[in-house]
Design an enzyme around this catalytic site. Structure first.
Site, PDB file in Angstrom:
ATOM      1  N   CYS A  37     -39.620  32.735 -16.592  1.00 24.85           N
ATOM      2  CA  CYS A  37     -37.527  32.956 -16.893  1.00 24.85           C
ATOM      3  C   CYS A  37     -37.402  34.356 -16.952  1.00 24.85           C
ATOM      4  O   CYS A  37     -37.178  35.136 -17.031  1.00 24.85           O
ATOM      5  CB  CYS A  37     -38.170  33.482 -18.810  1.00 24.85           C
ATOM      6  SG  CYS A  37     -39.290  32.145 -19.459  1.00 24.85           S
ATOM      7  N   ALA A  38     -36.953  34.627 -15.582  1.00 26.06           N
ATOM      8  CA  ALA A  38     -36.713  35.717 -14.423  1.00 26.06           C
ATOM      9  C   ALA A  38     -35.320  36.015 -14.436  1.00 26.06           C
ATOM     10  O   ALA A  38     -35.005  37.871 -14.779  1.00 26.06           O
ATOM     11  CB  ALA A  38     -36.713  35.159 -13.374  1.00 26.06           C
ATOM     12  N   GLY A  76     -34.486  41.619 -13.692  1.00 28.95           N
ATOM     13  CA  GLY A  76     -34.615  42.716 -13.874  1.00 28.95           C
ATOM     14  C   GLY A  76     -36.659  43.247 -13.660  1.00 28.95           C
ATOM     15  O   GLY A  76     -36.895  43.889 -12.702  1.00 28.95           O
ATOM     16  N   LYS A  77     -37.924  42.198 -13.942  1.00 31.47           N
ATOM     17  CA  LYS A  77     -38.831  42.262 -13.929  1.00 31.47           C
ATOM     18  C   LYS A  77     -39.518  41.281 -12.539  1.00 31.47           C
ATOM     19  O   LYS A  77     -40.537  41.487 -11.778  1.00 31.47           O
ATOM     20  CB  LYS A  77     -40.069  41.649 -15.151  1.00 31.47           C
ATOM     21  CG  LYS A  77     -39.113  42.108 -16.667  1.00 31.47           C
ATOM     22  CD  LYS A  77     -39.883  41.221 -17.843  1.00 31.47           C
ATOM     23  CE  LYS A  77     -39.697  42.293 -18.949  1.00 31.47           C
ATOM     24  NZ  LYS A  77     -38.103  41.926 -18.745  1.00 31.47           N
ATOM     25  N   ASP A  99     -33.818  23.288 -15.123  1.00 29.28           N
ATOM     26  CA  ASP A  99     -33.461  22.373 -15.892  1.00 29.28           C
ATOM     27  C   ASP A  99     -34.161  22.797 -17.488  1.00 29.28           C
ATOM     28  O   ASP A  99     -32.490  22.734 -18.544  1.00 29.28           O
ATOM     29  CB  ASP A  99     -33.313  21.032 -16.011  1.00 29.28           C
ATOM     30  CG  ASP A  99     -32.458  20.231 -15.121  1.00 29.28           C
ATOM     31  OD1 ASP A  99     -31.610  21.187 -14.502  1.00 29.28           O
ATOM     32  OD2 ASP A  99     -32.727  19.487 -14.527  1.00 29.28           O
ATOM     33  N   ASP A 121     -41.345  36.049 -19.418  1.00 30.11           N
ATOM     34  CA  ASP A 121     -40.911  36.839 -20.779  1.00 30.11           C
ATOM     35  C   ASP A 121     -39.818  35.800 -20.886  1.00 30.11           C
ATOM     36  O   ASP A 121     -38.883  35.596 -21.236  1.00 30.11           O
ATOM     37  CB  ASP A 121     -39.830  37.641 -19.485  1.00 30.11           C
ATOM     38  CG  ASP A 121     -39.351  38.809 -20.480  1.00 30.11           C
ATOM     39  OD1 ASP A 121     -39.762  38.675 -21.191  1.00 30.11           O
ATOM     40  OD2 ASP A 121     -38.374  39.304 -19.715  1.00 30.11           O
ATOM     41  N   CYS A 129     -39.729  41.029 -26.465  1.00 31.22           N
ATOM     42  CA  CYS A 129     -39.277  42.486 -26.834  1.00 31.22           C
ATOM     43  C   CYS A 129     -39.454  42.414 -28.194  1.00 31.22           C
ATOM     44  O   CYS A 129     -37.833  42.119 -28.944  1.00 31.22           O
ATOM     45  CB  CYS A 129     -37.923  42.378 -26.055  1.00 31.22           C
ATOM     46  SG  CYS A 129     -36.139  40.980 -25.814  1.00 31.22           S
TER      47      CYS A 129
HETATM   48  C1  LIG Z   1     -35.293  37.636 -22.622  1.00 30.76           C
HETATM   49  S1  LIG Z   1     -34.947  37.127 -20.783  1.00 30.76           S
HETATM   50  C2  LIG Z   1     -36.247  37.281 -19.406  1.00 30.76           C
HETATM   51  C3  LIG Z   1     -35.082  38.593 -18.941  1.00 30.76           C
HETATM   52  C4  LIG Z   1     -35.742  38.569 -17.975  1.00 30.76           C
HETATM   53  N1  LIG Z   1     -37.144  38.340 -17.342  1.00 30.76           N
HETATM   54  C5  LIG Z   1     -35.580  40.464 -17.101  1.00 30.76           C
HETATM   55  O1  LIG Z   1     -37.079  40.664 -17.474  1.00 30.76           O
HETATM   56  O2  LIG Z   1     -34.403  40.952 -16.799  1.00 30.76           O
HETATM   57  C6  LIG Z   1     -35.340  35.103 -21.073  1.00 30.76           C
HETATM   58  C7  LIG Z   1     -34.880  34.738 -20.646  1.00 30.76           C
HETATM   59  O3  LIG Z   1     -35.773  33.658 -20.333  1.00 30.76           O
HETATM   60  C8  LIG Z   1     -33.944  32.038 -19.750  1.00 30.76           C
HETATM   61  N2  LIG Z   1     -34.326  30.527 -20.342  1.00 30.76           N
HETATM   62  C9  LIG Z   1     -34.201  30.169 -21.354  1.00 30.76           C
HETATM   63  N3  LIG Z   1     -34.904  28.564 -21.599  1.00 30.76           N
HETATM   64  C10 LIG Z   1     -35.923  28.669 -21.125  1.00 30.76           C
HETATM   65  C11 LIG Z   1     -36.192  27.380 -20.263  1.00 30.76           C
HETATM   66  N4  LIG Z   1     -36.444  26.533 -20.839  1.00 30.76           N
HETATM   67  N5  LIG Z   1     -37.092  27.890 -18.970  1.00 30.76           N
HETATM   68  C12 LIG Z   1     -36.937  28.728 -18.821  1.00 30.76           C
HETATM   69  N6  LIG Z   1     -36.330  30.522 -18.544  1.00 30.76           N
HETATM   70  C13 LIG Z   1     -35.444  29.849 -19.900  1.00 30.76           C
HETATM   71  C14 LIG Z   1     -33.086  32.888 -20.217  1.00 30.76           C
HETATM   72  O4  LIG Z   1     -32.152  32.229 -19.750  1.00 30.76           O
HETATM   73  C15 LIG Z   1     -33.171  34.047 -20.258  1.00 30.76           C
HETATM   74  O5  LIG Z   1     -32.514  34.578 -19.003  1.00 30.76           O
END
Ligand SMILES: C[S@@+](CC[C@H](N)C(=O)[O-])C[C@H]1O[C@@H](n2cnc3c(N)ncnc32)[C@H](O)[C@@H]1O
Length: 422
Positions: free
Chosen positions: A230-231, A235-236, A281, A301, A354
């Site tokens: 979940c990039a 940031g990470k 997707d 994340d 978080c």
């Molecule tokens: C907490 S944020 C991640 C922040 C990121 N890791 C950073 O350090 O900036 C959660 C992320 O999960 C993504 N997300 C939501 N559903 C998802 C899925 N099914 N698969 C992958 N990513 C997903 C969102 O678009 C969002 O960017």
């Protein structure tokens, strides 16, 4: 300088735009600034400070009126929390308003319900009371009312922390090494950093110290196959790439094209050459199938309530609800299940949020472990100690707290897929 009538009406107009919270507060505020290009830098800063200050104290402010208007909220906020005295503001307000100011200034907080004192929604206080004492909830609520400091991370591909600290000192910027992250720097004065040469050259990135620490739990090595599931805007991912010394393969997945789009310029600045951003997707995307069982380290994340970031996002107190948290839990479970399938035997996964709520945190992991006997739980405290990072009050799980660690409220659990028996 005393407040002018024009400045007061700007603060009220900005507050009126944001308070219904039809979108995240920062998005609404940016929209408002775009619609009012004539506003200068100082006006924008004052509006943002007032709007976020009101959101931080909104439960108290609303408790003082039958149905508070944006104008009442601003006047009450300025006089109770910003130290503006009645004499100064009297020429700008109506007689009836001047009458309630002394009462609002004098209302003792201790007489109000815990949820108002802590500035947390009643449903959240109730959830916290299941595992916290009332005075701890109050201390947490109070620290969450303070704005967060500005933390940056040094990109060790391009610079050393000592060199960056020296350059910041030369530029007259107050800067200190963060206590736990070996690559973090705290900037108490919160200077605008995104036009500084260090930022433009990719040597630093804005990143909360807590977020940096998650990378050290995953601890990816040079040459490994790594996934940031979940990039988001990366940031990470950028820290993981630096820990890998830009060697190996680092996939950055996300469902949001927009967030991955925001990642692109950051990736370019970073100098990393081993990162592969890819939109998926969903967690069931076919693209993930070919990586099943092949990955050394996975960071998950997950999307979460964000309640550990209330210092930065006070509006989440109204944007999250009991039912949104229930939906998130289902998503978190599903993403974790999918991400774990990517791990090879002996591979490591970090599940992070978080959030401050056990139901988004340890309960998701406990449920996962109960149904996946080939995974074991590793001890976060020990993993940090192995890297000479000495955090207080960390056990098997990591729960960072703005109260104890001065970071956002991150949670992490580390699991490992059992190595092959043969
Ligand atoms: C907490 S944020 C991640 C922040 C990121 N890791 C950073 O350090 O900036 C959660 C992320 O999960 C993504 N997300 C939501 N559903 C998802 C899925 N099914 N698969 C992958 N990513 C997903 C969102 O678009 C969002 O960017």
């Amino acid at each position: 300088m005393p407040l002018t009538a024009e400045q007061l009406s700007l603060l009220i107009a900005g507050t009126r735009k944001v308070l219904p919270l039809q979108a995240p507060a920062d998005v609404l505020l940016s929209q408002y600034f775009r619609d009012h290009p004539q506003l200068g830098q100082n006006d924008r800063a004052a509006i943002a400070e007032t709007v976020f200050g009101i959101l931080r104290h909104r439960f108290f402010l609303e408790s003082q009126f039958e149905k508070a208007t944006a104008r009442e909220m601003v006047i009450a906020y300025l006089t109770r929390f910003q130290g503006i005295n009645l004499r100064e503001i009297q020429p700008l307000i109506r007689e009836v308003e001047a009458k309630w100011i002394p009462r609002i200034k004098a209302t003792p907080l201790a007489t109000l319900p815990l949820s108002i004192q802590a500035e947390l929604p009643p449903w959240l206080v109730e959830k916290l009371q299941a595992f916290m004492r009332d005075d701890d909830i109050l201390s947490l609520g109070k620290i969450l009312q303070q704005p967060a400091p500005l933390d940056i991370r040094v990109n060790t591909i391009l610079a050393k922390r000592e060199t960056v600290l020296t350059e910041l000192a030369q530029a007259g910027i107050d800067a200190h090494p963060t206590p736990y992250s070996p690559v973090g720097i705290r900037l108490p004065g919160k200077p605008t950093i995104n036009r500084h040469p260090l930022f433009l050259e990719g040597k630093i990135e804005v990143q909360d110290e807590g977020s940096q620490l998650l990378g050290y739990l995953l601890a990816p090595k040079r040459g490994e196959m790594v996934v940031d599931f979940c990039a988001g805007a990366g940031g990470k991912t950028l820290l993981l790439g630096a820990l890998m010394h830009s060697h190996g393969r680092l996939y950055a997945f996300d469902v949001s094209e927009k967030r991955l789009g925001n990642f692109k310029p950051r990736l370019k600045r970073s100098g990393l050459s081993n990162v592969y951003p890819q939109r998926i997707d969903s967690e069931r995307d076919m693209k993930l199938k070919r990586l099943a069982g092949k990955i050394d380290r996975v960071l998950v994340d997950v999307p979460c309530s964000g309640l550990g970031t209330l210092r930065r996002n006070p509006d989440l107190k109204w944007r999250q609800t009991l039912s949104s948290i229930n939906e998130l839990k289902i998503k978190q479970e599903s993403i974790l299940n999918a991400a774990a399938k990517l791990l090879k035997r002996g591979g490591r996964l970090v599940y992070a949020t978080c959030s401050l709520l056990p139901e988004e945190n340890q309960q998701i992991i406990e449920q996962f472990l109960a149904t996946h006997s080939d995974f074991i739980l590793l001890d976060c405290g020990q993993l940090f100690a192995q890297q000479q990072i000495h955090l207080t009050s960390v056990g098997v799980f990591l729960q960072l707290s703005p109260l104890h660690h001065h970071t956002d409220g991150f949670f992490a659990a580390v699991i490992e897929r059992a190595p092959d028996q043969n």
